[in-house]
Design a protein around this motif. Sequence first.
Motif, mmCIF file in Angstrom:
data_model
loop_
_atom_site.group_PDB
_atom_site.id
_atom_site.type_symbol
_atom_site.label_atom_id
_atom_site.label_comp_id
_atom_site.label_asym_id
_atom_site.label_seq_id
_atom_site.Cartn_x
_atom_site.Cartn_y
_atom_site.Cartn_z
ATOM 1 N N ALA A 155 30.924 37.235 64.182
ATOM 2 C CA ALA A 155 31.217 36.042 63.396
ATOM 3 C C ALA A 155 31.533 36.505 61.979
ATOM 4 O O ALA A 155 31.236 37.641 61.593
ATOM 5 C CB ALA A 155 30.041 35.070 63.392
ATOM 6 N N SER A 156 32.129 35.629 61.194
ATOM 7 C CA SER A 156 32.484 35.988 59.823
ATOM 8 C C SER A 156 31.302 35.754 58.884
ATOM 9 O O SER A 156 30.334 35.067 59.230
ATOM 10 C CB SER A 156 33.674 35.163 59.355
ATOM 11 O OG SER A 156 33.315 33.800 59.229
ATOM 12 N N PHE A 169 35.601 45.255 54.747
ATOM 13 C CA PHE A 169 34.367 44.496 54.889
ATOM 14 C C PHE A 169 34.513 43.410 55.946
ATOM 15 O O PHE A 169 33.657 43.260 56.820
ATOM 16 C CB PHE A 169 33.972 43.861 53.553
ATOM 17 C CG PHE A 169 32.845 42.881 53.664
ATOM 18 C CD1 PHE A 169 31.531 43.317 53.774
ATOM 19 C CD2 PHE A 169 33.092 41.509 53.691
ATOM 20 C CE1 PHE A 169 30.484 42.413 53.895
ATOM 21 C CE2 PHE A 169 32.054 40.598 53.813
ATOM 22 C CZ PHE A 169 30.746 41.050 53.915
ATOM 23 N N ALA A 170 35.593 42.646 55.865
ATOM 24 C CA ALA A 170 35.797 41.546 56.817
ATOM 25 C C ALA A 170 35.866 42.070 58.242
ATOM 26 O O ALA A 170 35.296 41.474 59.170
ATOM 27 C CB ALA A 170 37.065 40.784 56.470
ATOM 28 N N ARG A 171 36.539 43.206 58.441
ATOM 29 C CA ARG A 171 36.691 43.766 59.784
ATOM 30 C C ARG A 171 35.346 44.250 60.322
ATOM 31 O O ARG A 171 34.966 43.936 61.459
ATOM 32 C CB ARG A 171 37.692 44.915 59.757
ATOM 33 C CG ARG A 171 37.957 45.505 61.154
ATOM 34 C CD ARG A 171 39.006 46.589 61.133
ATOM 35 N NE ARG A 171 38.557 47.795 60.452
ATOM 36 C CZ ARG A 171 38.950 48.170 59.231
ATOM 37 N NH1 ARG A 171 39.812 47.414 58.551
ATOM 38 N NH2 ARG A 171 38.506 49.279 58.680
ATOM 39 N N HIS A 172 34.611 45.012 59.515
ATOM 40 C CA HIS A 172 33.323 45.553 59.969
ATOM 41 C C HIS A 172 32.311 44.438 60.214
ATOM 42 O O HIS A 172 31.545 44.477 61.183
ATOM 43 C CB HIS A 172 32.768 46.544 58.947
ATOM 44 C CG HIS A 172 33.403 47.899 59.005
ATOM 45 N ND1 HIS A 172 33.146 48.789 60.020
ATOM 46 C CD2 HIS A 172 34.292 48.516 58.184
ATOM 47 C CE1 HIS A 172 33.836 49.907 59.830
ATOM 48 N NE2 HIS A 172 34.545 49.756 58.715
ATOM 49 N N LEU A 212 34.674 36.383 49.734
ATOM 50 C CA LEU A 212 34.826 37.618 50.492
ATOM 51 C C LEU A 212 34.943 38.835 49.567
ATOM 52 O O LEU A 212 34.271 39.857 49.801
ATOM 53 C CB LEU A 212 36.049 37.512 51.415
ATOM 54 C CG LEU A 212 36.161 38.548 52.533
ATOM 55 C CD1 LEU A 212 34.928 38.530 53.420
ATOM 56 C CD2 LEU A 212 37.415 38.268 53.366
ATOM 57 N N PRO A 213 35.749 38.781 48.504
ATOM 58 C CA PRO A 213 35.810 39.937 47.595
ATOM 59 C C PRO A 213 34.457 40.261 46.962
ATOM 60 O O PRO A 213 34.109 41.436 46.777
ATOM 61 C CB PRO A 213 36.824 39.492 46.535
ATOM 62 C CG PRO A 213 37.681 38.489 47.221
ATOM 63 C CD PRO A 213 36.752 37.761 48.145
ATOM 64 N N ASN A 233 30.473 47.957 48.579
ATOM 65 C CA ASN A 233 31.375 49.046 48.186
ATOM 66 C C ASN A 233 32.499 49.260 49.194
ATOM 67 O O ASN A 233 32.801 50.385 49.599
ATOM 68 C CB ASN A 233 30.598 50.355 47.976
ATOM 69 C CG ASN A 233 29.602 50.263 46.833
ATOM 70 O OD1 ASN A 233 29.942 49.785 45.745
ATOM 71 N ND2 ASN A 233 28.377 50.696 47.074
ATOM 72 N N MET A 234 33.085 48.158 49.623
ATOM 73 C CA MET A 234 34.190 48.194 50.575
ATOM 74 C C MET A 234 35.349 47.365 50.039
ATOM 75 O O MET A 234 35.170 46.513 49.160
ATOM 76 C CB MET A 234 33.772 47.606 51.932
ATOM 77 C CG MET A 234 32.689 48.333 52.670
ATOM 78 S SD MET A 234 32.339 47.483 54.253
ATOM 79 C CE MET A 234 30.991 48.476 54.878
#
Length: 335
Positions: A255-256, A245-248, A231-232, A239-240
């Motif tokens: 879905a993830s 990023f996970a939320r958007h 995820l990172p 650039n988040m």
Amino acid sequence: MSPPMDWLSRLLDIMPVSGHLDIRCLYGAPWRLSINRSKPGEIPYHIVVEGTAMLEDTDKGLPQLLKAGDILLFPHGIAHTLHDGSGAPPKPARDRQSLNLTVSENAGTGDRLDMLCGYFVITPPYDRILHDYLPPRLVVHTAGDKVSAAHPTTSAQLAGLVALMRTESANESLGGHAMLNAFSAAMFALTLRLASESDTAPAGLLALAGQPRLTPALAALFRNPAHPWTLPELARLCNMSRATFARHFQQTMGASASDLLMDIRMSVAANELKKPSLSTGDVAEAVGYQSDAAFQRAFKQRMGITPARWRRAARSLESEAHLTGWSSKGVVAKL
């Protein structure tokens, strides 16, 4: 810097879609057309070439007016009805077979409808995945709307393709059936492209593709699904922050990123399993799994079938197609 990634072409390479145009409806009001729920892997479509039609489906229940230039897809294959909207008893339709498709006509004398109807086929197990990332109902407009004004190239291409389909469906020329099916497959890609360009694209893959801030992550997942993406790492590409990023991504996709990555990996794996020279362990490693057992669990969970059973079914499918010339549609039930 990584080269550009055409995610839609990559998606259609991983999950091949074939198209079939088989009916042209030439009706005068009053008319009514009822379509039952489709078979697994089939996506019915309708193109309103001329006139208008009222749409009702079993999921939403809210009627929708379709105009000339509208293209309607049902990715989940739900039952639906199209009619002229008058409420009058429909005139019976009669079918006649032309060289390349069926022409359905009635004796109605009211407003005229010219509509092309067909379906797309996505064979198992790929249909399970695409089903989750497309909406139950998808309508795109190829004329006179905001999408066309903002993206004239895609709209013009799609409108031109529909014009070719209409012309070819009216001709009884050799090769017409093959051309109509090829046009249908191209229309699927163009329809998804146009839908992804809309500001009102439904949540899922189409909406995600329309978010420039998130497309670097989408491209990376399709470009190299075997990479152990974190995820990172994906957030840095966009650039988040990790949380942003996970939320958007979740809000846009429904879905993830890890869910999408697994689906891409399993689809690639399904293709690799068709190769007799590769063991299950080789395929597992090719899609980013160090453990054969972990790969087999993930494949069964997402595809609903074990890798070994899928491999046997795929080989049987290819063998029968080679010996008899059957289409993949004819043996879907065996999976």
